[in-house]
Design a protein around this motif. Structure first.
Motif, PDB file in Angstrom:
ATOM      1  N   PRO A 286      55.198  19.541  43.590  1.00 18.03           N
ATOM      2  CA  PRO A 286      55.899  20.828  43.669  1.00 18.03           C
ATOM      3  C   PRO A 286      55.336  21.688  44.796  1.00 18.03           C
ATOM      4  N   VAL A 287      56.213  22.321  45.553  1.00 13.03           N
ATOM      5  CA  VAL A 287      55.813  23.215  46.640  1.00 13.03           C
ATOM      6  C   VAL A 287      56.547  24.542  46.463  1.00 13.03           C
ATOM      7  N   VAL A 288      55.785  25.618  46.340  1.00 13.93           N
ATOM      8  CA  VAL A 288      56.332  26.972  46.266  1.00 13.93           C
ATOM      9  C   VAL A 288      56.191  27.594  47.649  1.00 13.93           C
ATOM     10  N   ARG A 289      57.292  28.112  48.178  1.00  9.76           N
ATOM     11  CA  ARG A 289      57.254  28.714  49.517  1.00  9.76           C
ATOM     12  C   ARG A 289      57.489  30.216  49.428  1.00  9.76           C
ATOM     13  N   LEU A 290      56.598  30.984  50.046  1.00  8.07           N
ATOM     14  CA  LEU A 290      56.749  32.433  50.155  1.00  8.07           C
ATOM     15  C   LEU A 290      56.782  32.778  51.638  1.00  8.07           C
ATOM     16  N   THR A 291      57.761  33.570  52.035  1.00  8.74           N
ATOM     17  CA  THR A 291      57.921  33.932  53.444  1.00  8.74           C
ATOM     18  C   THR A 291      57.739  35.433  53.604  1.00  8.74           C
ATOM     19  N   LEU A 292      56.854  35.826  54.530  1.00  9.64           N
ATOM     20  CA  LEU A 292      56.519  37.233  54.754  1.00  9.64           C
ATOM     21  C   LEU A 292      57.076  37.710  56.088  1.00  9.64           C
ATOM     22  N   GLN A 293      57.251  39.036  56.191  1.00 14.86           N
ATOM     23  CA  GLN A 293      57.684  39.629  57.468  1.00 14.86           C
ATOM     24  C   GLN A 293      56.526  39.684  58.461  1.00 14.86           C
ATOM     25  N   ASP A 294      55.418  40.277  58.010  1.00 17.47           N
ATOM     26  CA  ASP A 294      54.263  40.502  58.878  1.00 17.47           C
ATOM     27  C   ASP A 294      53.063  40.795  57.973  1.00 17.47           C
ATOM     28  N   PRO A 295      51.860  40.977  58.557  1.00 16.60           N
ATOM     29  CA  PRO A 295      50.663  41.180  57.720  1.00 16.60           C
ATOM     30  C   PRO A 295      50.736  42.353  56.756  1.00 16.60           C
ATOM     31  N   LEU A 296      51.573  43.358  57.022  1.00 14.96           N
ATOM     32  CA  LEU A 296      51.644  44.510  56.128  1.00 14.96           C
ATOM     33  C   LEU A 296      52.360  44.194  54.817  1.00 14.96           C
ATOM     34  N   ASP A 297      52.880  42.975  54.687  1.00 12.23           N
ATOM     35  CA  ASP A 297      53.370  42.522  53.374  1.00 12.23           C
ATOM     36  C   ASP A 297      52.211  42.235  52.421  1.00 12.23           C
TER      37      ASP A 297
END
Length: 517
Positions: A286-297
């Motif tokens: 299983p792979v959970v993917r989280l995608t962020l905008q930039d470091p301030l997330d």
């Protein structure tokens, strides 16, 4: 609701940051442990230092070499000291304060209070100390927030302000995440519930090794989330084992106990990481993917993971807000220090085996081995499918020692298909230490100690930092043994690098012996 409170404090915190900048401070040393220190360290590494603001470094150790390096690396006269502890009684933090207060006074010949601030709960001994020593400022945190859940309170936000982090954006994104996690949100659309259910249900299905793959500059987020998960879920014989900073390997080196969490940035994905994740997913992991905008997330992710951890704890049937086993090592350390104060020495036991500069201590059942390789082979032969190996290193964290320890981790993982963790002592006692003693009895533990080339006295104490570190290592070893854990201590001698190199060679031979058995 702490995010709302901190958003209301942004103006005052910005004003305070400007005040200390105008006073001439260029650096800050934060003295704290666990929940008081991990988020500030992650914030510094993730968001950086805004030009003209204070470069905040974290000191969360009793290692004399590291303390001396911090002392010589900073111009103490231009350094702000942040004394940060929820309880206000943390032994390491108080000892570090007394040491640096002494050194600072020797340099400036002035009272140290104007160069110090405190972050603590109301009514603690630290609040009283700050009054007595006329600290520049004391920030009193809401007392109902546990240390590992305090990233978005004063414990995390004050250092962030000093670094020049954009608090408005950081906290606004945290606020949006909090709103998305409201109980009125349908569960499948609630980011905290969604993640917490995944963690808990996969753990109950045997995949309790939560393995992080974190893109730069988010790589140090694992330091903070490791403590959150380990202390919150590792109790009553259960727990999720967070695996941070273990390099990603080929699918064949992993057992069926893993779930991978990948954090990427939308505008700069790590293609090599993604390629490996695709291979792992194709192999059935299983792979959970989280995608962020930039470091301030970062603020939003802290809230998401705090919420998810609470959800996972509830589903696993444990209280995610206590830490019932943390005190055991502390009590053992205190008893050992009392023994030293009375007798002038710590208890000593003969090693099971010595080879070169290495000496091994542990269960007498291992004492029939003729070589270190044979002893290690016998020790690792006890590891079963689904177990994990924990390296607990009471050594200075240098680039060389860290690379060697990482190589040892990979060697163990690839040969035995075991998840591996690495913690530096005594820092990990305030992080994964609860999991080691309260979680499932599925760990094989290797404690690594070294002689200190130079010791550092603790003002007002009858023992030194080096002696305190020894007592902490021995106290935790006894706590693990008392819980029936499989644990050995390997003393590396005076040369940590040379000792680790020797250990790597013997481990290579040992794992070959295990494979042939």
């Amino acid at each position: 609701r702490v995010v709302d409170r901190m958003r209301g404090e942004i103006g005052a915190l910005t004003q305070f940051a400007n005040e200390v900048r105008q006073a001439g401070f260029t650096h800050a040393i934060l003295m704290g442990m666990g929940g008081s220190s991990l988020f500030p360290e992650v914030c510094r590494a993730t968001c950086g230092v805004k030009p003209g603001y204070l470069d905040v470094s974290v000191l969360d150790t009793t290692d004399p070499t590291t303390i001396l390096n911090a002392q010589t690396r900073h111009d103490l006269a231009n350094t702000l000291f942040i004394v940060s502890t929820k309880a206000g009684t943390t032994l390491e933090t108080r000892s570090l304060f007394e040491r640096f207060a002494q050194q600072l006074q020797a340099v400036t010949r002035k009272p140290v209070g104007p160069q110090c601030i405190a972050i603590t709960d109301p009514g603690t001994p630290l609040e009283q100390l700050a009054k007595e020593r006329s600290f520049r400022r004391t920030f009193l945190n809401p007392g109902d927030i546990g240390g590992r859940y305090s990233a978005l309170s004063y414990f995390g936000v004050v250092p962030a302000a000093l670094l020049g982090v954009d608090l408005v954006t950081l906290l606004d994104r945290a606020k949006r995440m909090a709103e998305a996690c409201e109980t009125t949100t349908v569960c499948r659309d609630n980011p905290g519930v969604w993640l917490g259910v995944i963690i808990a249900e996969l753990a109950r299905a045997g995949r309790n090794k939560l393995t992080f793959a974190l893109a730069t500059p988010f790589a140090t987020f694992g330091y903070w989330v490791e403590q959150l998960i380990a202390e919150s879920t590792g109790k009553e014989g259960t727990g999720v084992i967070p695996v941070e900073s273990e390099p990603l390997g080929e699918p064949g080196v992993y057992g069926n106990d893993r779930v991978f969490v990948a954090v990427q940035f939308a505008n700069s994905p790590d293609q090599a990481m993604e390629s490996r994740l695709v291979q792992l997913q194709a192999a059935g992991h299983p792979v959970v993917r989280l995608t962020l905008q930039d470091p301030l997330d970062l603020g939003a992710e802290c809230f998401r993971w705090e919420y998810a951890t609470a959800v996972a704890g509830s589903l696993l049937g444990i209280d995610p807000f206590d830490e019932p086993n943390v005190q055991e090592s502390k009590d053992n350390t205190k008893a050992l220090l009392d023994t030293f104060t009375k007798t002038g020495a710590l208890p000593n036991e003969p090693p099971l085996l010595t080879e070169g500069t290495l000496a091994v201590f542990g269960d007498a059942s291992l004492n029939h081995a003729r070589t270190l390789a044979e002893l290690l082979a016998k020790f690792f032969s006890t590891a079963k499918t689904g177990d994990y190996a924990a390296l607990m290193a009471y050594v200075p964290r240098t680039a060389e020692s860290h690379d060697l320890l990482q190589a040892i981790r990979v060697k163990i993982r690839d040969a035995r298909r075991l998840a591996t963790t690495l913690g530096y002592g005594p820092r990990f006692l305030h992080s994964t230490g609860q999991l080691h003693k309260g979680g499932p009895n599925s760990g094989v533990f290797i404690q690594l100690t070294v002689d200190d080339p130079q010791d550092v006295p603790i003002p007002g104490a009858p023992y030194t930092f080096g002696l305190l570190k020894q007592a902490q290592a021995l106290g935790d070893l006894r706590a693990l043994q008392g819980k029936g854990r499989r644990v050995i201590r390997i003393h590396l001698g005076r040369d940590a690098r040379g000792g680790l190199q020797q250990l790597f060679k013997s481990l290579d031979q040992a794992l070959t012996l295990v494979a042939k058995a």
